[in-house]
Motif scaffolding. Structure first.
Motif, PDB file in Angstrom:
ATOM      1  N   ASP A 313      31.198  33.236  78.483  1.00  0.00           N
ATOM      2  CA  ASP A 313      32.142  32.420  77.723  1.00  0.00           C
ATOM      3  C   ASP A 313      31.995  32.707  76.228  1.00  0.00           C
ATOM      4  OD1 ASP A 313      33.508  30.763  79.668  1.00  0.00           O
ATOM      5  OD2 ASP A 313      31.556  29.867  80.095  1.00  0.00           O
ATOM      6  N   PRO A 314      33.092  32.605  75.463  1.00  0.00           N
ATOM      7  CA  PRO A 314      33.022  32.860  74.018  1.00  0.00           C
ATOM      8  C   PRO A 314      31.967  32.001  73.316  1.00  0.00           C
ATOM      9  CG  PRO A 314      35.312  32.700  74.713  1.00  0.00           C
ATOM     10  CD  PRO A 314      34.478  32.350  75.910  1.00  0.00           C
TER      11      PRO A 314
ATOM     12  N   ARG B 267      43.442  38.572  67.869  1.00  0.00           N
ATOM     13  CA  ARG B 267      43.712  38.175  69.263  1.00  0.00           C
ATOM     14  C   ARG B 267      43.426  39.334  70.226  1.00  0.00           C
ATOM     15  NH1 ARG B 267      49.670  36.768  69.230  1.00  0.00           N
ATOM     16  NH2 ARG B 267      49.400  36.005  71.360  1.00  0.00           N
ATOM     17  N   ALA B 270      39.794  39.608  70.838  1.00  0.00           N
ATOM     18  CA  ALA B 270      39.348  38.590  71.786  1.00  0.00           C
ATOM     19  C   ALA B 270      39.657  39.006  73.228  1.00  0.00           C
ATOM     20  CB  ALA B 270      40.009  37.253  71.459  1.00  0.00           C
ATOM     21  N   GLN B 271      40.824  39.599  73.443  1.00  0.00           N
ATOM     22  CA  GLN B 271      41.165  40.059  74.790  1.00  0.00           C
ATOM     23  C   GLN B 271      40.272  41.231  75.215  1.00  0.00           C
ATOM     24  OE1 GLN B 271      43.204  38.639  77.022  1.00  0.00           O
ATOM     25  NE2 GLN B 271      43.530  36.996  75.537  1.00  0.00           N
ATOM     26  N   LEU B 274      37.101  39.637  76.285  1.00  0.00           N
ATOM     27  CA  LEU B 274      37.221  38.840  77.506  1.00  0.00           C
ATOM     28  C   LEU B 274      37.481  39.701  78.738  1.00  0.00           C
ATOM     29  CD1 LEU B 274      37.307  35.773  78.159  1.00  0.00           C
ATOM     30  CD2 LEU B 274      39.791  35.874  77.873  1.00  0.00           C
ATOM     31  N   ARG B 275      38.320  40.698  78.603  1.00  0.00           N
ATOM     32  CA  ARG B 275      38.802  41.429  79.780  1.00  0.00           C
ATOM     33  C   ARG B 275      38.209  42.811  79.954  1.00  0.00           C
ATOM     34  NH1 ARG B 275      39.978  37.045  82.360  1.00  0.00           N
ATOM     35  NH2 ARG B 275      41.675  35.841  81.444  1.00  0.00           N
ATOM     36  N   LEU B 321      36.918  35.513  68.357  1.00  0.00           N
ATOM     37  CA  LEU B 321      36.660  34.692  69.555  1.00  0.00           C
ATOM     38  C   LEU B 321      37.319  33.322  69.417  1.00  0.00           C
ATOM     39  CD1 LEU B 321      32.908  35.436  70.432  1.00  0.00           C
ATOM     40  CD2 LEU B 321      34.984  36.507  71.339  1.00  0.00           C
ATOM     41  N   THR B 323      40.104  32.614  68.354  1.00  0.00           N
ATOM     42  CA  THR B 323      41.528  32.621  68.737  1.00  0.00           C
ATOM     43  C   THR B 323      41.708  32.296  70.214  1.00  0.00           C
ATOM     44  OG1 THR B 323      41.636  34.985  69.342  1.00  0.00           O
ATOM     45  CG2 THR B 323      42.018  34.430  67.025  1.00  0.00           C
ATOM     46  N   LEU B 324      40.630  32.321  70.974  1.00  0.00           N
ATOM     47  CA  LEU B 324      40.717  32.010  72.421  1.00  0.00           C
ATOM     48  C   LEU B 324      40.720  30.507  72.664  1.00  0.00           C
ATOM     49  CD1 LEU B 324      38.161  34.630  73.790  1.00  0.00           C
ATOM     50  CD2 LEU B 324      40.633  34.666  74.137  1.00  0.00           C
ATOM     51  N   GLU B 325      40.320  29.719  71.645  1.00  0.00           N
ATOM     52  CA  GLU B 325      40.177  28.277  71.866  1.00  0.00           C
ATOM     53  C   GLU B 325      41.527  27.555  71.933  1.00  0.00           C
ATOM     54  OE1 GLU B 325      37.540  27.135  68.740  1.00  0.00           O
ATOM     55  OE2 GLU B 325      35.851  28.187  69.658  1.00  0.00           O
TER      56      GLU B 325
END
Lengths: 325, 325
Positions: A313-314, B267, B270-271, B274-275, B321, B323-325
């Motif tokens: 998780d971030p 953004r 962040a992706q 995450l991915r 990160l 920006t994911l919130e």
């Protein structure tokens, strides 16, 4: 039984389905550790962990008619994602039994990958095995265990085949291969691959302090359990005890285990970010933590560390970055 | 002049020195973009960016006696690290001229990689070219420009050779290849490689809004400059104007440019976290940002995006990160 022939066959089935992850090295990490540190970033594998290898290996080894009915897995998260994605790419249904306190990202990802998720209460003592077996019987699903399953161990072992080959390309043919260890599927598979293809290299399990069941079991010469079911940020590798299939392999082939603190895992995540540009999750960073911060427990001019997953998780990742300040 | 023969020769010199980075894909990113998104993570290259390719290509092409006297580079950071590390691995000295406002991490890393760093005032209008030429003359160092240098373009082009081959393995032989673009060395090199090895694929430069000199130059049919020397978080790809060597290649081969906001770059970082479990820096994430958030500017079932670097400070990464919130 899993042997090198099973691993070689799994590698054949995984070809063009699993990723051949690179073997990374940074002069900064080498300096920090006082020896060469070669890092196998399985966080770059499909679904963000090595678990896709075992999942694909197991699914692709099933009889097509059996596979078509669907598969079932119980998992703290990474095995779940591996199975869900491997099932989706085979076009068959999957049901995943997951602890209700698993990281939100892992629950969401598993669902998004097409699996049906059934949750259970890990802390309250519900048995995922019992739930899994009931579902399996009820719906005709094939249970694919996370580590005590020969075809899964064979799939994880393909990581070891690649390490043997890639390390040799970098001039490294001797030394320890540190492996993040939960139930021992990856450790056992890597150990078997090294035995056949890099006999002067030796797998060593790395675990979180307080959940070092494998380290203690190897010393005791028998399977010992952890006192608690949870309590480390390294959730991906917190398992009750070494597997019945994986332990004898580790006993025969592995060097002594190493246990690292949660804080060392966070520091290793930060170094992986800074020097390798990869995202490691806490449980996926313990082997690198051992390579960087337990240098006295290791011998030789080079060490290999597997970063086994990156599903973090971030907020947790930000905590790791904060260790750099 | 750089042509496909020069790129092929550079690939031969880079063999077993540069990393062959993988080509990544995530079902989550594919869904987000509405088409397949294949990502070439050059953040995993030595020194954390594609710049090592050009640096190694240029150094390895020098006459050994000339090389032994040392090399010089001016750079906002990633070229600097590439040159410093390539020089260190060749056992020759390097001097790097860097803006004094470059990220602290890049200044520190360049020094740690063995280079002598000379800083200049970018905002105040000092010319790095003038400083570089004076140092070159004074010490007998060979200046290696960051992009307007045939052997550098050839080295960056090896990224394109790999993309052509790896995309074909994944069943993709047509579509746009989005490239983070500063002076255009990577874009031009990739464009030449695609022309020869994937003629139905087309390179397209991606830049930060306000620093889209290449996009505007391609429209105007002549080299245009940016209004300001700095002011984007995408520092790695903020350059005054397209290069004299790189622009004609882009003009002949590239599709239209795309400009993305700093926030879209964050953004995309962040992706990528995450991915894909990779660390992208802002300037290294603009091509992925275009693939994910400028989907109407792209045609076809698949797009390739180069993540060109990952040398980002933890504080900046934490902003991404968030920006994911």
């Amino acid at each position: 039984m899993t042997d090198i022939a099973a691993i070689t066959a799994a590698a054949e089935r995984l070809k063009s389905h699993a990723r051949r992850t690179p073997l990374l090295e940074s002069p900064f990490l080498n300096e920090l550790a006082g020896r060469r540190v070669l890092v196998k970033p399985e966080c770059l594998q499909h679904t963000g962990s090595f678990k896709f290898r075992g999942a694909w290996s197991a699914l692709s080894a099933l009889d097509p008619e059996v596979r078509a009915k669907g598969v079932l897995a119980y998992s703290s998260g990474n095995h779940a994602q591996g199975i869900a994605y491997a099932a989706a790419r085979h076009g068959v249904p999957s049901v995943i039994v997951m602890p209700e306190d698993a990281p939100a990202l892992k629950l969401a990802n598993t669902r998004a990958l097409g699996a049906e998720v059934v949750t259970y209460d890990r802390v309250g003592g519900e048995s995922r095995e019992a739930i899994g077996q009931a579902l399996s019987k009820e719906r005709g699903l094939t249970l694919i265990k996370p580590y005590d399953e020969p075809m899964v161990i064979a799939g994880q072992g393909t990581t070891g085949l690649e390490i043997a080959e890639q390390a040799a390309e970098l001039g490294v043919t001797t030394g320890d291969v540190l492996v993040c260890c939960g139930g021992g599927g990856l450790t056992a598979g890597v150990a078997l691959a090294l035995e056949a293809h890099a006999p002067q290299m030796r797998a060593r399990p790395v675990e979180p302090v307080g959940f070092d069941d494998t380290k203690r079991s190897l010393i005791a010469g028998e399977i010992l359990s952890n006192d608690r079911p949870s309590g480390s940020i390294c959730d991906a590798i917190v398992t009750p005890a070494p597997g019945l299939l994986t332990f004898p392999i580790q006993q025969r082939l592995c060097g002594p285990g190493i246990a690292v603190t949660d804080n060392d895992a966070l520091r290793a995540m930060a170094q992986a970010f800074l020097r390798l540009k990869i995202v490691a999750e806490p449980g996926g960073a313990v082997a690198l933590a051992a390579a960087l911060y337990h240098t006295d427990d290791i011998q030789g001019d080079a060490v290999v560390a597997v970063v086994s997953g990156g599903n973090v998780d971030p907020a947790q990742f930000s905590k790791a970055l904060a260790t750099l300040e």
